[in-house]
Design an enzyme around this catalytic site. Structure first.
Site, PDB file in Angstrom:
ATOM      1  N   GLY A  44       0.782  -1.235   0.000  1.00  0.00           N
ATOM      2  CA  GLY A  44       0.000   0.000   0.000  1.00  0.00           C
ATOM      3  C   GLY A  44       0.812   1.283   0.000  1.00  0.00           C
ATOM      4  CG  ASP A 100      -2.134   1.926   2.530  1.00  0.00           C
ATOM      5  OD1 ASP A 100      -2.110   1.697   3.765  1.00  0.00           O
ATOM      6  OD2 ASP A 100      -2.573   1.092   1.709  1.00  0.00           O
ATOM      7  CG  ASP A 103      -9.826   1.375   8.779  1.00  0.00           C
ATOM      8  OD1 ASP A 103     -10.611   2.209   9.242  1.00  0.00           O
ATOM      9  OD2 ASP A 103     -10.204   0.308   8.259  1.00  0.00           O
ATOM     10  CE  LYS A 131     -11.170   4.073   5.261  1.00  0.00           C
ATOM     11  NZ  LYS A 131     -11.623   2.699   5.071  1.00  0.00           N
ATOM     12  CG  PHE A 152     -12.769   0.012   0.680  1.00  0.00           C
ATOM     13  CD1 PHE A 152     -12.058  -0.596   1.710  1.00  0.00           C
ATOM     14  CD2 PHE A 152     -12.357  -0.188  -0.629  1.00  0.00           C
ATOM     15  CE1 PHE A 152     -10.956  -1.398   1.443  1.00  0.00           C
ATOM     16  CE2 PHE A 152     -11.261  -0.998  -0.913  1.00  0.00           C
ATOM     17  CZ  PHE A 152     -10.562  -1.600   0.124  1.00  0.00           C
ATOM     18  CB  VAL A 153     -10.473   5.507  -0.567  1.00  0.00           C
ATOM     19  CG1 VAL A 153     -11.567   6.453  -0.123  1.00  0.00           C
ATOM     20  CG2 VAL A 153      -9.449   5.305   0.555  1.00  0.00           C
ATOM     21  CG  ASP A 159      -5.373  -3.416  -2.411  1.00  0.00           C
ATOM     22  OD1 ASP A 159      -5.116  -2.850  -1.333  1.00  0.00           O
ATOM     23  OD2 ASP A 159      -5.724  -4.609  -2.484  1.00  0.00           O
ATOM     24  NE  ARG A 165      -1.515  -3.012  -4.194  1.00  0.00           N
ATOM     25  CZ  ARG A 165      -1.873  -3.109  -2.911  1.00  0.00           C
ATOM     26  NH1 ARG A 165      -2.021  -2.017  -2.192  1.00  0.00           N
ATOM     27  NH2 ARG A 165      -2.093  -4.278  -2.351  1.00  0.00           N
TER      28      ARG A 165
HETATM   29  P1  IMP Z   1      -5.856  -0.881  10.124  1.00  0.00           P
HETATM   30  O1  IMP Z   1      -5.024  -1.991  10.650  1.00  0.00           O
HETATM   31  O2  IMP Z   1      -7.319  -1.102  10.368  1.00  0.00           O
HETATM   32  O3  IMP Z   1      -5.417   0.487  10.573  1.00  0.00           O
HETATM   33  O4  IMP Z   1      -5.795  -0.951   8.561  1.00  0.00           O
HETATM   34  C1  IMP Z   1      -4.723  -0.630   7.836  1.00  0.00           C
HETATM   35  C2  IMP Z   1      -4.734  -1.365   6.508  1.00  0.00           C
HETATM   36  O5  IMP Z   1      -6.055  -1.690   6.042  1.00  0.00           O
HETATM   37  C3  IMP Z   1      -4.152  -0.456   5.466  1.00  0.00           C
HETATM   38  O6  IMP Z   1      -2.757  -0.613   5.380  1.00  0.00           O
HETATM   39  C4  IMP Z   1      -4.858  -0.894   4.204  1.00  0.00           C
HETATM   40  O7  IMP Z   1      -4.163  -1.957   3.607  1.00  0.00           O
HETATM   41  C5  IMP Z   1      -6.193  -1.436   4.657  1.00  0.00           C
HETATM   42  N1  IMP Z   1      -7.278  -0.450   4.434  1.00  0.00           N
HETATM   43  C6  IMP Z   1      -8.002   0.183   5.375  1.00  0.00           C
HETATM   44  N2  IMP Z   1      -8.905   1.018   4.829  1.00  0.00           N
HETATM   45  C7  IMP Z   1      -8.746   0.913   3.483  1.00  0.00           C
HETATM   46  C8  IMP Z   1      -9.391   1.539   2.346  1.00  0.00           C
HETATM   47  O8  IMP Z   1     -10.305   2.388   2.453  1.00  0.00           O
HETATM   48  N3  IMP Z   1      -8.932   1.160   1.118  1.00  0.00           N
HETATM   49  C9  IMP Z   1      -7.927   0.265   0.936  1.00  0.00           C
HETATM   50  N4  IMP Z   1      -7.297  -0.343   1.956  1.00  0.00           N
HETATM   51  C10 IMP Z   1      -7.707  -0.028   3.226  1.00  0.00           C
HETATM   52 MG    MG Z   2      -2.009  -1.902   3.346  1.00  0.00          MG
END
Ligand code: IMP
Ligand code: MG
Length: 184
Positions: A44, A100, A103, A131, A152-153, A159, A165
């Site tokens: 990412g 990237d 979340d 987010k 979701f972007v 991706d 990507r």
């Molecule tokens: P976290 O562990 O929930 O903070 O998520 C981080 C990972 O989830 C990121 O590195 C992304 O790979 C994936 N992710 C979270 N939201 C999105 C989105 O909106 N689009 C694409 N990938 C996402």
């Molecule tokens: Mg990722």
């Protein structure tokens, strides 16, 4: 490809301008350091890291980590797994981890935990996107490109099933394209 987006959240020009500012912010943060070690969480953070390091005005080492965050409806969040570890020695190094998007924060928390075991002098975290209101663990990025709503972007490294990507901007896919069977 761009026509597959329903809406654009961040344009190519906005990304370019913001990265220049972030590069300066990062350079100013590390005025006392001789060198910075940038760790990209791939895939990412590939595009973001490549553009960002060109605006960091000090010696930089680059390495990558591959982390997989399994998610599904039954188990929304499992412990993220580090599938590929970096090769550089981090002892005494100033480390800037780049992802990237932040979340829930589980991926960042896990990566920071692993990096700290390697005895770096400092650890900071930079993300292109954050987010709002989605955090499930106590972790806060030190550098953020843009705050985005909870959608979701895709694009600029992000991706959907490994596609999109390469889009130069960031946006939301048309609903009819968010259907997994399209890509199987
Ligand atoms: P976290 O562990 O929930 O903070 O998520 C981080 C990972 O989830 C990121 O590195 C992304 O790979 C994936 N992710 C979270 N939201 C999105 C989105 O909106 N689009 C694409 N990938 C996402
Ligand atoms: Mg990722």
């Amino acid at each position: 490809m761009i026509e597959d987006l329903e809406s654009i959240f961040v344009t190519e020009q906005e990304i370019r301008e913001r990265i220049e500012i972030l590069g300066r912010e990062i350079t100013n943060t590390y005025t006392d350091a001789d060198e910075l070690t940038v760790i990209a969480i791939i895939n990412g953070a590939l595009l973001f890291t490549a553009d960002l390091v060109r605006h960091i005005d000090m010696p930089v080492r680059i390495d990558c980590m591959r982390v997989s965050s399994y998610r599904n409806d039954v188990n929304p969040v499992q412990e993220p797994e580090i599938i590929d570890m970096l090769r550089l020695d981090l002892e005494g190094a100033h480390v800037l981890i780049i992802d990237d998007i932040m979340d829930t924060g589980h991926t960042s928390r896990r990566v920071i935990e692993e990096i700290k075991k390697l005895k770096p002098a400092s650890v900071r975290f930079g993300v292109l996107l954050e987010k709002e209101g989605r955090r499930e663990v106590k972790v806060k990025p030190d550098f953020v490109g843009f705050q985005i709503p909870d959608e979701f972007v895709v694009g600029y490294g992000l991706d959907f099933a490994e596609r999109y990507r390469q889009l130069p901007c960031i946006g939301v896919l048309k609903p009819e394209l968010q259907n997994p069977p399209t890509f199987v």
